[in-house]
Design a protein around this motif. Sequence first.
Motif, mmCIF file in Angstrom:
data_model
loop_
_atom_site.group_PDB
_atom_site.id
_atom_site.type_symbol
_atom_site.label_atom_id
_atom_site.label_comp_id
_atom_site.label_asym_id
_atom_site.label_seq_id
_atom_site.Cartn_x
_atom_site.Cartn_y
_atom_site.Cartn_z
ATOM 1 N N LEU A 104 -7.102 4.519 -0.729
ATOM 2 C CA LEU A 104 -7.452 3.982 0.582
ATOM 3 C C LEU A 104 -7.387 2.457 0.518
ATOM 4 N N HIS A 105 -6.749 1.862 1.492
ATOM 5 C CA HIS A 105 -6.596 0.406 1.543
ATOM 6 C C HIS A 105 -7.348 -0.130 2.759
ATOM 7 N N LEU A 106 -8.452 -0.838 2.509
ATOM 8 C CA LEU A 106 -9.237 -1.451 3.576
ATOM 9 C C LEU A 106 -8.642 -2.828 3.876
ATOM 10 N N VAL A 107 -8.249 -3.039 5.134
ATOM 11 C CA VAL A 107 -7.544 -4.267 5.486
ATOM 12 C C VAL A 107 -8.204 -4.922 6.686
ATOM 13 N N THR A 108 -8.360 -6.238 6.587
ATOM 14 C CA THR A 108 -8.733 -7.015 7.764
ATOM 15 C C THR A 108 -7.814 -8.222 7.820
ATOM 16 N N ALA A 109 -7.530 -8.688 9.006
ATOM 17 C CA ALA A 109 -6.606 -9.803 9.186
ATOM 18 C C ALA A 109 -7.249 -10.860 10.065
ATOM 19 N N TYR A 110 -6.798 -12.076 9.890
ATOM 20 C CA TYR A 110 -7.328 -13.170 10.700
ATOM 21 C C TYR A 110 -6.219 -14.180 10.942
ATOM 22 N N SER A 111 -6.371 -14.907 12.016
ATOM 23 C CA SER A 111 -5.487 -16.040 12.294
ATOM 24 C C SER A 111 -6.368 -17.234 12.594
ATOM 25 N N VAL A 112 -5.928 -18.411 12.204
ATOM 26 C CA VAL A 112 -6.710 -19.629 12.395
ATOM 27 C C VAL A 112 -6.446 -20.172 13.788
ATOM 28 N N CYS B 124 -16.017 3.996 12.513
ATOM 29 C CA CYS B 124 -15.558 5.372 12.728
ATOM 30 C C CYS B 124 -14.193 5.583 12.076
ATOM 31 N N ALA B 125 -13.308 4.616 12.266
ATOM 32 C CA ALA B 125 -11.991 4.709 11.655
ATOM 33 C C ALA B 125 -12.094 4.732 10.137
ATOM 34 N N LEU B 126 -12.984 3.930 9.584
ATOM 35 C CA LEU B 126 -13.167 3.859 8.133
ATOM 36 C C LEU B 126 -13.601 5.197 7.562
ATOM 37 N N ILE B 127 -14.596 5.829 8.159
ATOM 38 C CA ILE B 127 -15.092 7.106 7.644
ATOM 39 C C ILE B 127 -14.022 8.184 7.759
ATOM 40 N N TRP B 128 -13.316 8.216 8.898
ATOM 41 C CA TRP B 128 -12.251 9.216 9.067
ATOM 42 C C TRP B 128 -11.172 9.001 8.013
ATOM 43 N N ALA B 129 -10.787 7.752 7.798
ATOM 44 C CA ALA B 129 -9.737 7.445 6.816
ATOM 45 C C ALA B 129 -10.185 7.789 5.399
ATOM 46 N N GLU C 163 1.313 5.710 3.830
ATOM 47 C CA GLU C 163 1.430 7.095 4.279
ATOM 48 C C GLU C 163 0.869 7.275 5.681
ATOM 49 N N LEU C 164 -0.138 6.468 6.017
ATOM 50 C CA LEU C 164 -0.836 6.640 7.289
ATOM 51 C C LEU C 164 -1.561 5.353 7.645
ATOM 52 N N LEU C 165 -1.562 5.002 8.938
ATOM 53 C CA LEU C 165 -2.366 3.882 9.445
ATOM 54 C C LEU C 165 -3.500 4.440 10.287
ATOM 55 N N VAL C 166 -4.708 3.955 10.070
ATOM 56 C CA VAL C 166 -5.875 4.415 10.823
ATOM 57 C C VAL C 166 -6.588 3.198 11.391
ATOM 58 N N PHE C 167 -6.994 3.273 12.667
ATOM 59 C CA PHE C 167 -7.707 2.152 13.275
ATOM 60 C C PHE C 167 -8.577 2.660 14.410
ATOM 61 N N PRO D 16 0.831 -1.212 0.000
ATOM 62 C CA PRO D 16 0.000 0.000 0.000
ATOM 63 C C PRO D 16 0.859 1.254 0.000
ATOM 64 N N THR D 17 0.445 2.235 -0.774
ATOM 65 C CA THR D 17 1.167 3.504 -0.849
ATOM 66 C C THR D 17 0.330 4.665 -0.338
ATOM 67 N N GLY D 18 -0.885 4.410 0.080
ATOM 68 C CA GLY D 18 -1.767 5.475 0.544
ATOM 69 C C GLY D 18 -2.081 5.328 2.020
ATOM 70 N N ILE D 19 -3.372 5.385 2.335
ATOM 71 C CA ILE D 19 -3.842 5.315 3.715
ATOM 72 C C ILE D 19 -4.414 3.934 3.978
ATOM 73 N N VAL D 20 -3.935 3.284 5.019
ATOM 74 C CA VAL D 20 -4.389 1.951 5.404
ATOM 75 C C VAL D 20 -5.329 2.081 6.593
ATOM 76 N N VAL D 21 -6.501 1.457 6.499
ATOM 77 C CA VAL D 21 -7.438 1.465 7.616
ATOM 78 C C VAL D 21 -7.814 0.036 7.968
ATOM 79 N N GLY D 22 -7.735 -0.283 9.246
ATOM 80 C CA GLY D 22 -8.131 -1.599 9.720
ATOM 81 C C GLY D 22 -9.620 -1.632 10.002
ATOM 82 N N VAL D 23 -10.321 -2.601 9.424
ATOM 83 C CA VAL D 23 -11.772 -2.719 9.622
ATOM 84 C C VAL D 23 -12.099 -4.118 10.128
ATOM 85 N N ASP D 24 -13.163 -4.198 10.926
ATOM 86 C CA ASP D 24 -13.601 -5.503 11.428
ATOM 87 C C ASP D 24 -15.107 -5.587 11.582
ATOM 88 N N GLY D 25 -15.832 -4.573 11.109
ATOM 89 C CA GLY D 25 -17.282 -4.587 11.205
ATOM 90 C C GLY D 25 -17.823 -3.991 12.482
#
Length: 332
Positions: free
Chosen positions: A47-55, A31-36, A119-123, A16-25
Amino acid sequence: MTESQEAPEGSELPPPTGIVVGVDGSDHGNCALIWAAREAQSRKLPLHLVTAYSVPIFAASGLDGGFATIDNNVIRQGAEVVLEQAAQQLGEYPDLTYDTRVEAGDASGVLLELSESAELLVFGSRGRGGFVGRLLGSVSSGLPGHAKCPTVTVPLSCASRLGIAGKSKDEPLVESVVTVGVDGSERARYTVLRAAEHAQRNGLSLRVVCAVPPYSGAMTWLPAPLDRQGILEEVREQMAAGAAWIRSHFPQLSISADVVDGPPIEILIQATKLSELLVLGSRGHGGFAGMILGSTTDAVLHHAKGPVMVVPEKDDPRLADREKFGPLLKEV
């Protein structure tokens, strides 16, 4: 036109080269998503919408003991649904380019890796599990201090100012200002530059604040009381010189410099209630930002009523001419 991009199965999107926002529903994540999204549109960045998971792995019960895992595909599909629902909220940002990313791994590790190019992380300040479920635990407490790019934590209390919920009658009116805390360190001066850039880009004014904390018990041994008023006047002179330096680089920006006599944590938290954004350095001397990554950061992030940006140290050629404008702010 809004564009969406998702990595085909078995392939990866570029870093990602822009703004990364962590989302989880969760509401916090929304709130983080709208601000980002607003920030990405303002900066004209993707804008890069990212969610992560572990098994998860758990011990099986019964006579034939062993370990069992949940199907990876099931969990990944659930993460993809979260991203789809988040992307549906971006319809009111017609000029926004975004992509969605499902990452396997620990949330903090995923974000830290993405911060190398972002450029920026938002969560959000908290979440429901998965990507940001441990925010304000080990994840968000570590991210501001270790991320390679600035981070912004957005609390749920920002919902009304972001248009997600109705405004409460008792909610204070947010001023059109970016507040930045300084403590005399060069890191803090770079932080002011980043705060000024945000203020100018968004048509806001800049308020530079230095908190002079009360005397502590460690100073009771002094043979005579310190000249408190003299200290405050000296800091005001140094702050005025700093404000003149910032104006030389941002001549169109409305700038004020305030010296506040009081506990830094209380002043910071109060600033989050009234400012569009509070900006802090990731490290500093004592006083205002000296305990960033320690109790000050924890206290502010846990009790903040507005977005808080933490800026890591970085070289900047604009720092070279600061001394030309008068005395430098000393450690407070």
